[in-house]
Design an enzyme around this catalytic site. Sequence first.
Site, PDB file in Angstrom:
ATOM      1  N   CYS A  23     -15.629  26.917 -10.637  1.00  0.00           N
ATOM      2  CA  CYS A  23     -16.533  25.991  -9.946  1.00  0.00           C
ATOM      3  C   CYS A  23     -16.498  24.635 -10.642  1.00  0.00           C
ATOM      4  O   CYS A  23     -15.795  24.437 -11.630  1.00  0.00           O
ATOM      5  CB  CYS A  23     -17.957  26.533  -9.929  1.00  0.00           C
ATOM      6  N   CYS A  26     -17.170  24.505 -14.389  1.00  0.00           N
ATOM      7  CA  CYS A  26     -16.027  24.825 -15.248  1.00  0.00           C
ATOM      8  C   CYS A  26     -15.194  23.575 -15.511  1.00  0.00           C
ATOM      9  O   CYS A  26     -14.702  23.361 -16.625  1.00  0.00           O
ATOM     10  CB  CYS A  26     -15.158  25.891 -14.593  1.00  0.00           C
ATOM     11  N   ASP A 430       3.111 -10.228   2.494  1.00  0.00           N
ATOM     12  CA  ASP A 430       4.276 -11.048   2.203  1.00  0.00           C
ATOM     13  C   ASP A 430       5.053 -11.201   3.513  1.00  0.00           C
ATOM     14  O   ASP A 430       4.922 -10.359   4.412  1.00  0.00           O
ATOM     15  CB  ASP A 430       5.138 -10.355   1.135  1.00  0.00           C
ATOM     16  N   ASP A 628       7.358  -6.397  -1.014  1.00  0.00           N
ATOM     17  CA  ASP A 628       8.546  -5.597  -1.317  1.00  0.00           C
ATOM     18  C   ASP A 628       9.410  -6.172  -2.427  1.00  0.00           C
ATOM     19  O   ASP A 628      10.364  -5.533  -2.864  1.00  0.00           O
ATOM     20  CB  ASP A 628       9.403  -5.433  -0.063  1.00  0.00           C
ATOM     21  N   ASP A 632       6.502 -10.231  -5.580  1.00  0.00           N
ATOM     22  CA  ASP A 632       5.232  -9.718  -5.063  1.00  0.00           C
ATOM     23  C   ASP A 632       4.479  -8.871  -6.081  1.00  0.00           C
ATOM     24  O   ASP A 632       3.298  -8.559  -5.876  1.00  0.00           O
ATOM     25  CB  ASP A 632       5.473  -8.870  -3.802  1.00  0.00           C
TER      26      ASP A 632
END
Length: 737
Positions: A23, A26, A430, A628, A632
């Site tokens: 649970c 724990c 971008d 990409d 960036d």
Amino acid sequence: MDMRVTDRTDDATLDLAVRGMTCASCVRRVEKALGKVPGVAGVSVNFATERARVRAAPGVAATRLIAAVQAAGYEATPVPRPAEEAARAAKLRRRDGWHALAAALLSAPLLLGMAGHAAGLDLMPAPWVQAVLATLVQVWLGARFYVAGWKAVRAGAGTMDLLVALGTTAAWGLSMATVLLPPAHAHAHPPSLYFESSALVITFVLLGKWLEARARGQTAASIRALTALRPETARVRRDGGEVTLPLADLRPGDVVLVRPGERIPADGQVLEGRASVDESMLTGEPLPVEKDLGDQVREGTLNADGALAITVASVGEDTTLAGIVRLVEGAQASKAPVQLLVDRVSAVFVPVVLGIALATFLGGWLLGIGATAALLNAVAVLVIACPCALGLATPTAIMVGTGVAARHGILIRDAEALERAHAVRIVAWDKTGTLTEGRPRVTDLVPAEGVTAEALLRLAAAVQAGSEHPLAAAVAARADADGILPPPVEAFRALPGRGASARVAGQRLLLGSRRLIEEAGVSPGPLAGPAAALEATGKTLAWLADDDRVLGLLAFGDTPKPSAAQAVARLRAAGVRSVMLTGDSAGAAGAVAAALGIDEVRAGLLPETKAAEVARLRAEGVVAMVGDGINDAPALAAADVGIAMATGTDVAMSAAGITLMRGDPGLVPDAIAIARRTRSKIVQGLVWAFAYNVVGIPLAAVGLLSPVLAGAAMALSSVSVVTNALTLRLWKPGRGL
């Protein structure tokens, strides 16, 4: 939950498999134990995946971490291989299934007796039969709760197992005492026995554990499916021949041979051959990709046709497929910020429940309902309060959400990125390579008087035939697309920085910048006006001229990706604003933004000013940056959520929290959509789990909920939370946010 945080950047990350957690309490205990180990900077334990991720100084040994977990009463080992883990999980599911079935069969006569009693029929077995059936369930099938509960007591922690052990033992012990030491009036009135309560509670809990194990197996399917794509052997050229080697023996520089229909065993470069390769398992793109000499191929992709010889570049844990598996595993093993609330609640939950159970017993006894009834009410409180659902709500939804996202080409690095993505209100884009194709294309043909567009393109393609310039490739591509075959050329000459010259059918032609034709004494003439209009939109121009006059001009631009406009429209419909951040000119950026419906444009930006613009946008709302390129990376890191195209650079991907496995802008609203759906399932699961406890505990305390019904409700809460999370598997991309 991060137990401690430091500013060190050289920390290592260690993953452990943790067994024995039952649970959320724990989880808290394991995190505390690991957090106390010297050198540990941060700890995150995931209940659903049974994983502990530890950030620690390089000198901290895994054996010390394992010892700390064991001292807390749990088992810990290095993370096993996927095949070993799958085999172990299957074995545990079978064990839990058989235990649940055995408990159900042993409890069935008791359940039948309860049903008969409700219908006015006496179908309950004799007391000694009840005692035998319930004792088998309690001692044999319920032994796990005593073992785990004792470990919790030794560790000073309260867990679900402790609640189950205490509650069922109270009901079973009271009934056994009645059977073995019957009251004096037992011959006149049948004794009150509660064997069905203890037996059915254990049965329901075991059923819940079996269903949880099945759910874990289903949510891990995405990782197993990915790792299954890796072939076990590879054919390699060695000493002039071919040998078949285990994949583990491959080394960079080896040349592997892949026949049609086989999966590629490593990342590398095509050395010989040509084939169509199905990369859908990585990119989500259904169409095969043509691979020729020098092209990159990736492990796990399928060679559809043709024979390939591939020079191995990366093997084992360094391949793209291994990186994807690590990303998915990391996301599933991480902890969402909302889980911190659950951790804080679970830290005090069990002690509070034990206090409520004690108060229920004492209160009922003092109010005169009798010690037996008071004890049963206390047992019901203990049983209904088992916090299984509370511990499962968040990690199960994250596992399913990140898994289904990965199957559709969206890799979410961690739970924090997923939770932030659901709140995105601004997407900063971008331009080049993200919203646009990232390579020049011929967008306009403007022939001079007396020259056709076809003739202009044919002559331009002829002049550029000997050039390797990107604009030359664009001219050749346009000519090929239009079915135009350029005539042969003579005396080709590249003119660096200006263009090229060549002789076509005896006629000398120039193709290049305006400066080139003006240096040759040729005036732009009537085409000066159209040229100015095209340049104002950010187009790059190439002029074609002979010795006497301009024959025409070609305009080059970076065309938007087909799905870009729809992606922006989907975001706007969901109340998300789109902003373009680009280093390109204002004219070029404005033209693309107008075509796509971008709300705002900020052009002429350097990498560092892009990051500054993202920081300013964050003052207006949660920002996702999509890019990409290397330029960036600062902006991706500065955003609340960085979203990188996998078609870009590794630097961009390393700075992003979400990676899109194909360069499709339409995946951006999809990423936000799956984040919102997953967050919704987390909230629903937590509300469901809390509702069971908030409603069930008071009902049990006042005697309106028997231990049996409490056990059924507790099991149902776990099942309902897991089932609700599994509905995420039905999510499909391309729909609204």
